[in-house]
Motif scaffolding. Structure first.
Motif, PDB file in Angstrom:
ATOM      1  N   MET A 117       0.812  -1.128  -0.435  1.00 32.95           N
ATOM      2  CA  MET A 117      -0.007  -0.260   0.212  1.00 32.95           C
ATOM      3  C   MET A 117       1.010   1.213   0.072  1.00 32.95           C
ATOM      4  O   MET A 117       2.022   1.767   0.727  1.00 32.95           O
ATOM      5  CB  MET A 117      -0.832  -0.219   1.119  1.00 32.95           C
ATOM      6  CG  MET A 117      -1.978   1.532   1.259  1.00 32.95           C
ATOM      7  SD  MET A 117      -3.482   1.140   0.295  1.00 32.95           S
ATOM      8  CE  MET A 117      -4.575   1.926   1.269  1.00 32.95           C
ATOM      9  N   PRO A 118       0.815   2.506  -0.682  1.00 32.51           N
ATOM     10  CA  PRO A 118       1.253   3.257  -0.407  1.00 32.51           C
ATOM     11  C   PRO A 118       0.426   4.331  -0.068  1.00 32.51           C
ATOM     12  O   PRO A 118      -0.377   5.118  -0.328  1.00 32.51           O
ATOM     13  CB  PRO A 118       1.419   3.856  -2.095  1.00 32.51           C
ATOM     14  CG  PRO A 118       0.004   3.641  -2.999  1.00 32.51           C
ATOM     15  CD  PRO A 118       0.206   2.167  -2.333  1.00 32.51           C
ATOM     16  N   TRP A 119       1.778   4.133   1.061  1.00 32.60           N
ATOM     17  CA  TRP A 119       1.195   5.918   2.042  1.00 32.60           C
ATOM     18  C   TRP A 119       1.451   7.267   1.392  1.00 32.60           C
ATOM     19  O   TRP A 119       0.987   8.134   1.497  1.00 32.60           O
ATOM     20  CB  TRP A 119       1.258   5.748   3.606  1.00 32.60           C
ATOM     21  CG  TRP A 119       0.547   3.986   3.943  1.00 32.60           C
ATOM     22  CD1 TRP A 119       0.871   3.404   4.138  1.00 32.60           C
ATOM     23  CD2 TRP A 119      -0.593   4.392   4.227  1.00 32.60           C
ATOM     24  NE1 TRP A 119       0.161   2.188   4.468  1.00 32.60           N
ATOM     25  CE2 TRP A 119      -0.651   2.559   4.475  1.00 32.60           C
ATOM     26  CE3 TRP A 119      -1.907   4.658   3.877  1.00 32.60           C
ATOM     27  CZ2 TRP A 119      -2.435   1.874   5.084  1.00 32.60           C
ATOM     28  CZ3 TRP A 119      -2.827   4.156   5.143  1.00 32.60           C
ATOM     29  CH2 TRP A 119      -3.105   2.822   4.873  1.00 32.60           C
ATOM     30  N   ASN A 120       3.309   7.336   0.991  1.00 30.27           N
ATOM     31  CA  ASN A 120       3.417   8.783   1.010  1.00 30.27           C
ATOM     32  C   ASN A 120       3.860   8.483   0.021  1.00 30.27           C
ATOM     33  O   ASN A 120       4.326   6.922  -0.968  1.00 30.27           O
ATOM     34  CB  ASN A 120       3.757   9.000   2.130  1.00 30.27           C
ATOM     35  CG  ASN A 120       5.278   8.826   2.573  1.00 30.27           C
ATOM     36  OD1 ASN A 120       5.896   7.840   2.135  1.00 30.27           O
ATOM     37  ND2 ASN A 120       5.155   8.151   3.390  1.00 30.27           N
ATOM     38  N   ASP A 121       4.371   9.613  -0.979  1.00 28.79           N
ATOM     39  CA  ASP A 121       5.752   9.055  -2.737  1.00 28.79           C
ATOM     40  C   ASP A 121       7.086   8.751  -2.130  1.00 28.79           C
ATOM     41  O   ASP A 121       8.114   9.339  -2.561  1.00 28.79           O
ATOM     42  CB  ASP A 121       5.088  10.048  -3.535  1.00 28.79           C
ATOM     43  CG  ASP A 121       5.758  11.356  -2.952  1.00 28.79           C
ATOM     44  OD1 ASP A 121       5.958  11.405  -1.459  1.00 28.79           O
ATOM     45  OD2 ASP A 121       4.970  12.735  -3.271  1.00 28.79           O
ATOM     46  N   SER A 122       7.852   9.199  -1.051  1.00 22.29           N
ATOM     47  CA  SER A 122       8.728   8.353  -1.070  1.00 22.29           C
ATOM     48  C   SER A 122       9.207   7.285  -1.154  1.00 22.29           C
ATOM     49  O   SER A 122       8.247   5.854  -1.889  1.00 22.29           O
ATOM     50  CB  SER A 122       9.425   7.712   0.879  1.00 22.29           C
ATOM     51  OG  SER A 122       8.300   6.996   1.179  1.00 22.29           O
ATOM     52  N   PRO A 123      10.742   6.592  -1.258  1.00 27.66           N
ATOM     53  CA  PRO A 123      10.825   5.204  -2.059  1.00 27.66           C
ATOM     54  C   PRO A 123      10.277   3.814  -1.867  1.00 27.66           C
ATOM     55  O   PRO A 123      10.352   3.321  -2.613  1.00 27.66           O
ATOM     56  CB  PRO A 123      12.765   5.368  -1.720  1.00 27.66           C
ATOM     57  CG  PRO A 123      13.150   6.462  -1.420  1.00 27.66           C
ATOM     58  CD  PRO A 123      11.360   7.486  -0.798  1.00 27.66           C
ATOM     59  N   GLN A 124      10.210   4.515  -0.322  1.00 25.32           N
ATOM     60  CA  GLN A 124       9.440   3.044   0.199  1.00 25.32           C
ATOM     61  C   GLN A 124       7.728   3.111   0.138  1.00 25.32           C
ATOM     62  O   GLN A 124       7.354   2.327   0.942  1.00 25.32           O
ATOM     63  CB  GLN A 124      10.212   2.336   1.401  1.00 25.32           C
ATOM     64  CG  GLN A 124      11.535   1.983   1.366  1.00 25.32           C
ATOM     65  CD  GLN A 124      12.073   0.806  -0.112  1.00 25.32           C
ATOM     66  OE1 GLN A 124      10.835   0.780  -0.430  1.00 25.32           O
ATOM     67  NE2 GLN A 124      13.022   0.816   0.016  1.00 25.32           N
ATOM     68  N   MET A 177       2.635   7.103  -7.218  1.00 27.25           N
ATOM     69  CA  MET A 177       2.205   9.030  -7.271  1.00 27.25           C
ATOM     70  C   MET A 177       0.615   8.803  -6.902  1.00 27.25           C
ATOM     71  O   MET A 177       0.045  10.110  -7.276  1.00 27.25           O
ATOM     72  CB  MET A 177       2.393   8.974  -8.620  1.00 27.25           C
ATOM     73  CG  MET A 177       4.549   9.061  -9.557  1.00 27.25           C
ATOM     74  SD  MET A 177       4.846  10.594  -8.788  1.00 27.25           S
ATOM     75  CE  MET A 177       5.352   9.863  -7.047  1.00 27.25           C
ATOM     76  N   LEU A 178       0.259   7.863  -6.794  1.00 28.77           N
ATOM     77  CA  LEU A 178      -0.990   7.356  -6.048  1.00 28.77           C
ATOM     78  C   LEU A 178      -1.218   7.522  -4.928  1.00 28.77           C
ATOM     79  O   LEU A 178      -1.946   7.131  -4.759  1.00 28.77           O
ATOM     80  CB  LEU A 178      -1.951   6.887  -6.667  1.00 28.77           C
ATOM     81  CG  LEU A 178      -1.837   6.721  -8.506  1.00 28.77           C
ATOM     82  CD1 LEU A 178      -2.355   5.059  -9.068  1.00 28.77           C
ATOM     83  CD2 LEU A 178      -2.587   8.327  -8.672  1.00 28.77           C
ATOM     84  N   ALA A 179      -0.311   8.371  -4.071  1.00 26.41           N
ATOM     85  CA  ALA A 179      -0.168   7.401  -2.508  1.00 26.41           C
ATOM     86  C   ALA A 179      -0.958   8.333  -1.813  1.00 26.41           C
ATOM     87  O   ALA A 179      -2.282   9.371  -2.646  1.00 26.41           O
ATOM     88  CB  ALA A 179       0.826   7.699  -2.241  1.00 26.41           C
TER      89      ALA A 179
END
Length: 562
Positions: free
Chosen positions: A427-434, A452-454
């Protein structure tokens, strides 16, 4: 006011009172929105690259903000992870990868404090090969657990006892040299099937469910529940003609599609077990069971399994296919309604076993309007709804190289079928590398497109899929017809899809334009009011005609003039 008008006003008030009473008496799960969490990929609290129970707990506020009623947490039990938790070695223990039993108890309490119900997966039809029951069963033909699994002698030539196939490819039988017999596995050979014809097995399965009900869970999602029983005569499955090897999520290159699976699952004895399971659940007021059903006629099985005294809800794979046509959706709903009777459906357009719906239905680059329409459509059908984590973000299917695959299903059938890893990335919570998922190396790579969709990005954009999803869920909560009403499908020209929902005196017409070009639909006689829903692209009312932009949605209410 005339006597006739006064009578109508009194009747309307009585109708409204009856509707309010029905709403108050409705169980929580009817019309509920259930958010599915795949714990490996939701949030990692300790930096090992795998999501865990404390990670879920840290994001409960986000889940509650979506407006959902419950969370369904995929398996977190002790397991060697051959099938990532769907091969259970101890039903009563949390795998250390995910935390501890105390972590689960804290998560459960915190979810309840947020107003969220908690449903957990129960995998009853099979265990891990490392389960203590199987380790004992395979030792001999006369030990106390010898008949707890499905064992059978070889044919005279040494081949398996029949032609049954595993969903993951190849025979559904594996030879065990200790017993000099084959054991059945409808899935991986590391997932031996329990023998539900044995009453001790049925009692043990119910005890496993009871363990979690005693801890306070609000329900169970029953994985592959129609696979509990097998044909005791071990009859061969008949061959399926080439033209019929479609649907149910099995590609034609999988030999599993070559048979009618009449004997290795969906046996009549299962109904009695479901009734025993329901008796157990009824001792825990407010608990509910959701059954996953995949049979040769899944809609008929779904209806049969959700009749009074059996499962509360059932869902199948009919809307988890690639077919995003008005004809397919209309036929699916109509066919189910024709046989459902008193049963109750639960719809899903995404889960952890199929490609993400944004790609499956929307193609390479679906727009925000089309993504919003997909959710609005699922949430407007009669029944409850499961939403898979990331669906609210409009995440597309991840494209992973062969070297990154972890799913044994995908590894076996690469490259024609790439498996299930593409819908299981973190799940992408923010746009950081991980992506804010972990401080370590994630168990599956996180695509740049997903970052980019975080969540953090979409929180700042009022037009994002996330914000559209929230708005529509909040609006739907106020629409009794959409939550609990009956459904009647309309025969409209493609790509329009339409149906009416009716609850008491409230009738709403739902219209969806599944194409990119504008469309219009004339309204039937009567007085209609366009409802100002929020989320998807809204239609407009021009006289007696509803106009829809591409991927537009309109809801109009039939107004009764007093």
């Amino acid at each position: 006011m005339s006597q006739e008008t006064g009578t109508r006003v009194a009747d309307a008030a009585a109708d409204a009172q009856a509707v309010n009473a029905a709403v108050a008496a409705a169980p929580w799960w009817r019309g509920a929105l259930i958010y599915q969490i795949y714990p490996r990929s939701f949030a990692d609290s300790n930096g090992d690259g795998v999501g865990d129970l404390p990670g879920i707990m840290a994001h409960l506020d986000y889940i509650a903000s979506l407006g959902v009623d419950a969370v369904w947490i995929a398996p977190f039990f002790k397991s060697p992870m051959a099938d990532f938790g769907y091969d259970i070695a101890d039903y009563h223990a949390v795998d250390p990868l995910f935390g501890t039993l105390e972590d689960f108890d804290r998560l459960l309490a915190a979810a309840h404090a947020c107003g969220l119900r908690v449903i957990i997966d129960q995998v009853l039809s099979h265990t891990s090969i490392e389960h203590a029951w199987f380790r004992e069963s395979r030792q001999s033909r006369d030990n106390p657990k010898s008949d707890w699994y499905v064992w059978a002698d070889a044919k005279p030539d040494g081949t398996p006892p029949n032609n049954w196939l595993s969903i993951f490819g190849g025979p559904a039988w594996t030879w065990d040299p200790r017993r000099q017999q084959y054991y059945l596995h409808n899935f991986l050979d590391a997932q031996p099937d329990l023998n539900f014809h044995n009453p001790e097995v049925r009692a043990a399965a119910l005890d496993n469910v009871r363990f979690w009900l005693d801890r306070g869970v609000d329900g169970v999602r029953l994985d592959a529940i129609n696979f509990c029983f097998h044909d005791k005569q071990l009859r061969d499955n008949p061959p399926k003609p080439v033209h019929a090897r479609t649907g149910r999520g099995f590609s034609p290159d999988n030999p599993y599609a070559y048979q009618y699976h009449w004997h290795n699952n969906t046996q009549p004895e299962n109904l009695t077990f479901l009734e025993q399971l329901r008796e157990l659940l009824d001792r825990y007021p407010g608990s509910a069971a959701l059954g996953e059903i995949s049979s040769e006629d899944s809609l008929a099985t779904m209806a049969e399994y959700t009749q009074p005294g059996r499962l509360h809800m059932g869902y199948s794979f009919e809307l988890l296919t690639d077919d995003f046509s008005a004809a397919h959706i209309r036929a699916t709903v109509e066919n189910l309604e024709r046989v459902l009777g008193a049963g109750w459906p639960c719809w899903a357009i995404s889960n952890h076993d199929v490609a993400r719906v944004a790609t499956r239905w929307g193609g390479a680059q679906p727009g925000a309007a089309q993504i919003a329409q997909m959710s609005a459509l699922a949430l407007s059908l009669r029944g409850s709804v499961c939403v898979y984590q990331g669906e609210e973000l409009g995440l597309p299917e991840a494209e992973l190289p062969y070297a990154a695959l972890r799913d044994p299903y995908g590894i076996a059938f690469w490259p024609n079928f790439k498996g299930r890893d593409g819908c299981r990335t973190p799940m992408p919570w923010n746009d950081s590398p991980q992506a804010g998922f972990t401080s370590g190396t994630p168990w599956l790579p996180i695509p740049a497109q997903h970052r980019m969709l975080a969540v953090a990005r979409q929180e700042r954009d009022a037009g994002s899929p996330l914000q559209r999803f929230r708005r529509f869920v909040a609006w739907r909560r106020q629409q009794s017809a959409l939550c609990w009403g009956t459904v009647h499908l309309l025969d409209l020209p493609a790509p329009l899809l339409g149906f009416t929902r009716r609850f008491g005196d409230d009738e709403v017409l739902a219209l969806f334009n599944l194409g990119a070009a504008p469309g219009a639909h004339p309204l039937p006689p009567g007085s209609w009011q366009l409802l100002a829903h929020a989320g998807p692209e809204a239609g407009t009312l021009h006289g007696r005609e509803v106009h829809l932009v591409g991927y537009g949605v309109a809801f109009v209410r039939c107004v009764k003039n007093l």
